[in-house]
Design a protein around this motif. Structure first.
Motif, PDB file in Angstrom:
ATOM      1  N   GLU A   1       0.828  -1.207   0.000  1.00  0.00           N
ATOM      2  CA  GLU A   1       0.000   0.000   0.000  1.00  0.00           C
ATOM      3  C   GLU A   1       0.863   1.257   0.000  1.00  0.00           C
ATOM      4  O   GLU A   1       0.568   2.229  -0.689  1.00  0.00           O
ATOM      5  N   LYS A   2       1.949   1.222   0.772  1.00  0.00           N
ATOM      6  CA  LYS A   2       2.835   2.384   0.845  1.00  0.00           C
ATOM      7  C   LYS A   2       3.490   2.635  -0.520  1.00  0.00           C
ATOM      8  O   LYS A   2       3.611   3.775  -0.973  1.00  0.00           O
ATOM      9  N   THR A   3       3.913   1.550  -1.173  1.00  0.00           N
ATOM     10  CA  THR A   3       4.546   1.684  -2.478  1.00  0.00           C
ATOM     11  C   THR A   3       3.577   2.254  -3.504  1.00  0.00           C
ATOM     12  O   THR A   3       3.905   3.162  -4.264  1.00  0.00           O
ATOM     13  N   VAL A   4       2.360   1.701  -3.539  1.00  0.00           N
ATOM     14  CA  VAL A   4       1.363   2.160  -4.508  1.00  0.00           C
ATOM     15  C   VAL A   4       1.023   3.625  -4.278  1.00  0.00           C
ATOM     16  O   VAL A   4       0.961   4.428  -5.217  1.00  0.00           O
ATOM     17  N   SER A   5       0.815   4.011  -3.024  1.00  0.00           N
ATOM     18  CA  SER A   5       0.483   5.411  -2.741  1.00  0.00           C
ATOM     19  C   SER A   5       1.648   6.321  -3.098  1.00  0.00           C
ATOM     20  O   SER A   5       1.462   7.450  -3.546  1.00  0.00           O
ATOM     21  N   ALA A   6       2.881   5.807  -2.917  1.00  0.00           N
ATOM     22  CA  ALA A   6       4.053   6.608  -3.284  1.00  0.00           C
ATOM     23  C   ALA A   6       4.093   6.864  -4.774  1.00  0.00           C
ATOM     24  O   ALA A   6       4.362   7.975  -5.224  1.00  0.00           O
ATOM     25  N   ILE A   7       3.818   5.819  -5.546  1.00  0.00           N
ATOM     26  CA  ILE A   7       3.794   5.970  -7.006  1.00  0.00           C
ATOM     27  C   ILE A   7       2.730   6.980  -7.402  1.00  0.00           C
ATOM     28  O   ILE A   7       2.956   7.847  -8.253  1.00  0.00           O
ATOM     29  N   TYR A   8       1.551   6.900  -6.812  1.00  0.00           N
ATOM     30  CA  TYR A   8       0.475   7.834  -7.139  1.00  0.00           C
ATOM     31  C   TYR A   8       0.868   9.269  -6.794  1.00  0.00           C
ATOM     32  O   TYR A   8       0.541  10.199  -7.517  1.00  0.00           O
ATOM     33  N   ARG A   9       1.591   9.449  -5.656  1.00  0.00           N
ATOM     34  CA  ARG A   9       2.001  10.802  -5.289  1.00  0.00           C
ATOM     35  C   ARG A   9       2.987  11.376  -6.301  1.00  0.00           C
ATOM     36  O   ARG A   9       3.180  12.571  -6.385  1.00  0.00           O
ATOM     37  N   MET A  10       3.649  10.528  -7.062  1.00  0.00           N
ATOM     38  CA  MET A  10       4.563  10.982  -8.105  1.00  0.00           C
ATOM     39  C   MET A  10       3.815  11.440  -9.349  1.00  0.00           C
ATOM     40  O   MET A  10       4.405  11.944 -10.292  1.00  0.00           O
ATOM     41  N   GLY A  11       2.537  11.241  -9.400  1.00  0.00           N
ATOM     42  CA  GLY A  11       1.796  11.673 -10.576  1.00  0.00           C
ATOM     43  C   GLY A  11       1.473  10.555 -11.544  1.00  0.00           C
ATOM     44  O   GLY A  11       1.009  10.796 -12.653  1.00  0.00           O
ATOM     45  N   ILE A  12       1.714   9.300 -11.145  1.00  0.00           N
ATOM     46  CA  ILE A  12       1.448   8.170 -12.025  1.00  0.00           C
ATOM     47  C   ILE A  12      -0.050   8.044 -12.304  1.00  0.00           C
ATOM     48  O   ILE A  12      -0.458   7.541 -13.346  1.00  0.00           O
ATOM     49  N   ARG A  13      -0.879   8.508 -11.393  1.00  0.00           N
ATOM     50  CA  ARG A  13      -2.330   8.433 -11.604  1.00  0.00           C
ATOM     51  C   ARG A  13      -2.724   9.133 -12.901  1.00  0.00           C
ATOM     52  O   ARG A  13      -3.551   8.640 -13.666  1.00  0.00           O
ATOM     53  N   GLU A  14      -2.099  10.277 -13.163  1.00  0.00           N
ATOM     54  CA  GLU A  14      -2.409  11.020 -14.392  1.00  0.00           C
ATOM     55  C   GLU A  14      -1.945  10.263 -15.624  1.00  0.00           C
ATOM     56  O   GLU A  14      -2.643  10.182 -16.635  1.00  0.00           O
ATOM     57  N   ILE A  15      -0.746   9.676 -15.545  1.00  0.00           N
ATOM     58  CA  ILE A  15      -0.224   8.881 -16.661  1.00  0.00           C
ATOM     59  C   ILE A  15      -1.133   7.689 -16.926  1.00  0.00           C
ATOM     60  O   ILE A  15      -1.453   7.371 -18.065  1.00  0.00           O
ATOM     61  N   GLU A  16      -1.553   7.017 -15.858  1.00  0.00           N
ATOM     62  CA  GLU A  16      -2.435   5.857 -15.998  1.00  0.00           C
ATOM     63  C   GLU A  16      -3.755   6.222 -16.665  1.00  0.00           C
ATOM     64  O   GLU A  16      -4.263   5.499 -17.521  1.00  0.00           O
ATOM     65  N   LYS A  17      -4.306   7.373 -16.270  1.00  0.00           N
ATOM     66  CA  LYS A  17      -5.584   7.826 -16.822  1.00  0.00           C
ATOM     67  C   LYS A  17      -5.496   8.003 -18.334  1.00  0.00           C
ATOM     68  O   LYS A  17      -6.360   7.542 -19.088  1.00  0.00           O
ATOM     69  N   VAL A  18      -4.448   8.672 -18.797  1.00  0.00           N
ATOM     70  CA  VAL A  18      -4.271   8.891 -20.240  1.00  0.00           C
ATOM     71  C   VAL A  18      -3.942   7.574 -20.936  1.00  0.00           C
ATOM     72  O   VAL A  18      -4.445   7.285 -22.024  1.00  0.00           O
ATOM     73  N   PHE A  19      -3.108   6.751 -20.283  1.00  0.00           N
ATOM     74  CA  PHE A  19      -2.711   5.465 -20.859  1.00  0.00           C
ATOM     75  C   PHE A  19      -3.922   4.586 -21.165  1.00  0.00           C
ATOM     76  O   PHE A  19      -4.044   4.009 -22.244  1.00  0.00           O
ATOM     77  N   LEU A  20      -4.847   4.479 -20.214  1.00  0.00           N
ATOM     78  CA  LEU A  20      -6.003   3.594 -20.378  1.00  0.00           C
ATOM     79  C   LEU A  20      -6.943   4.066 -21.479  1.00  0.00           C
ATOM     80  O   LEU A  20      -7.740   3.287 -21.998  1.00  0.00           O
ATOM     81  N   THR A  21      -6.857   5.334 -21.857  1.00  0.00           N
ATOM     82  CA  THR A  21      -7.705   5.874 -22.920  1.00  0.00           C
ATOM     83  C   THR A  21      -7.058   5.715 -24.287  1.00  0.00           C
ATOM     84  O   THR A  21      -7.730   5.825 -25.306  1.00  0.00           O
ATOM     85  N   SER A  22      -5.764   5.446 -24.323  1.00  0.00           N
ATOM     86  CA  SER A  22      -5.027   5.426 -25.590  1.00  0.00           C
ATOM     87  C   SER A  22      -5.010   4.030 -26.210  1.00  0.00           C
ATOM     88  O   SER A  22      -5.206   3.026 -25.518  1.00  0.00           O
ATOM     89  N   PRO A  23      -4.743   3.942 -27.532  1.00  0.00           N
ATOM     90  CA  PRO A  23      -4.651   2.627 -28.203  1.00  0.00           C
ATOM     91  C   PRO A  23      -3.550   1.742 -27.635  1.00  0.00           C
ATOM     92  O   PRO A  23      -3.610   0.522 -27.778  1.00  0.00           O
ATOM     93  N   VAL A  24      -2.539   2.344 -26.980  1.00  0.00           N
ATOM     94  CA  VAL A  24      -1.418   1.564 -26.451  1.00  0.00           C
ATOM     95  C   VAL A  24      -1.886   0.528 -25.434  1.00  0.00           C
ATOM     96  O   VAL A  24      -1.315  -0.554 -25.326  1.00  0.00           O
TER      97      VAL A  24
END
Length: 384
Positions: free
Chosen positions: A116-139
């Motif tokens: 949980e600590k690792t996942v929240s750390a990644i999200y605090r780095m801004g990965i949530r925004e990258i994930e959001k765009v990633f899931l919408t893209s053809p990639v």
């Protein structure tokens, strides 16, 4: 995961050994988790570096503009992606989000003991925004093995995007995707000049779609075919391996008949192959010739198109299309031959690929070894 590693390589000065340490830490702390080998983590970093936020967003925008693909607009969009400069750095992307950059001082194995600590750390780095765009893209629509095939190919960005789109639309496995890249499908379907009269004989957008779906050359894997195969040999193999044949033809082609019999007047005629294209809503009459193109071949195919239009075509079907597959052609002669015909006809080359099974390759001599043996033999013959 790739962004997580790249971020800390930039911010914390993590060295090249960090990937090996991460792989070991995940293996020790989460033995049930698969897919986090050192090799895969390296691919994840390459993946993240290849598709930052602005690239993913460009893919989404391109996707929206290609709802009705044509040769011209696909080419334009691919070139646009190839030429576009993507200069935004990963660190800048992460820091531009609402989150603050993360300070991590723990040793790598200790970080992975608290998920949980690792996942929240990644999200605090801004990965949530990258994930959001990633899931919408053809990639995000193709599997990881296919992603690795594209990364290994080192294709330009726009062409990589095209193969992703094709992989999703055609339902290709990663192995099929590799074959299509190796046989240069993009050039055969998009960038090569094609000989047809679709613009003059079909209404738009059907003419654009027919031209888009046509390939030149077609490549059929027909192991077991004689070296000098005639039309019947080729037909036998195509029907025997109908799944692979339809895969090469493209998306949405259904097999209808082989050597379809038609009685016209007092004569019997047999069309080589008849398919049905679901995207075009039309019958496709395929004539196979084991020789280079001759103008009279177009006349024969035109005749079969007229017959299929009369005998098979229903009221909801579009105009029947003819595809002439020859063992080579003079493009100028072929284009002249189509002038004056009212029926839509495309003319393409075909190649017969006879792939050597992997387990036999090592047992066969190389070209250099064969040449050396022949040279030695000739020398002995000259000097007995």
């Amino acid at each position: 995961m790739g962004n997580y590693i790249l971020y800390h390589q930039q911010q914390q000065g993590w060295g090249s050994k960090i990937i090996k340490q991460l792989a070991k830490a995940i293996r020790l702390n989460f033995p049930e988790k698969k897919g986090y080998s050192e090799r895969n983590l390296t691919y994840m970093c390459q993946f993240a570096r290849s598709y930052p936020l602005n690239v993913l967003q460009s893919f989404i925008d391109t996707d929206a503009r290609l709802s009705v693909p044509t040769i011209q607009n696909v080419t334009n969009e691919v070139l646009k992606l190839n030429d576009k400069q993507f200069t935004q750095e990963l660190t800048a992307q992460i820091q531009s989000t609402v989150c603050q950059p993360l300070e991590i001082t723990q040793e790598v194995p200790a970080q992975f003991q608290d998920v949980e600590k690792t996942v929240s750390a990644i999200y605090r780095m801004g990965i949530r925004e990258i994930e959001k765009v990633f899931l919408t893209s053809p990639v995000s629509k193709i599997n990881w093995a296919s992603q690795m095939a594209i990364l290994d190919s080192s294709l330009p960005l726009g062409i990589s995007y095209w193969y992703m789109k094709q992989s999703v639309e055609m339902g290709w496995s990663s192995n099929v995707l590799k074959i299509q890249i190796e046989t240069n499908l993009y050039s055969r379907q998009i960038s090569n000049n094609k000989v047809n009269n679709f613009t003059a004989t079909l209404p738009a957008p059907q003419s654009d779609l027919a031209n888009y779906l046509l390939k030149d050359p077609y490549i059929f894997d027909l192991a077991g075919t004689k070296e000098k195969a005639d039309e019947r040999d080729i037909e036998e193999q195509l029907v025997k391996h109908v799944t692979r044949y339809l895969l090469e033809m493209g998306n949405g082609f259904a097999f209808v008949a082989r050597q379809k019999h038609f009685q016209v007047g007092n004569s019997d005629f047999y069309a080589d192959l008849i398919l049905y294209s679901i995207p075009l809503h039309a019958y496709i009459v395929v004539e196979l010739k084991a020789t280079p193109f001759k103008p009279e071949y177009a006349g024969q195919l035109n005749f079969y198109i007229n017959v299929v239009d009369d005998k098979l075509r229903g009221e909801n079907d579009n105009k029947t299309i003819g595809l002439l597959l020859c063992k080579g052609k003079d493009e100028v002669v072929a284009q002249y031959a189509l002038t004056g015909y009212d029926q839509p006809i495309g003319i393409s080359d075909y190649q017969l690929s006879k792939a050597i099974p992997e387990n036999l390759k090592s047992a066969l001599p190389s070209i250099e070894e064969v040449e050396e043996e022949l040279t030695s033999f000739l020398d002995k013959d000259k000097n007995p």
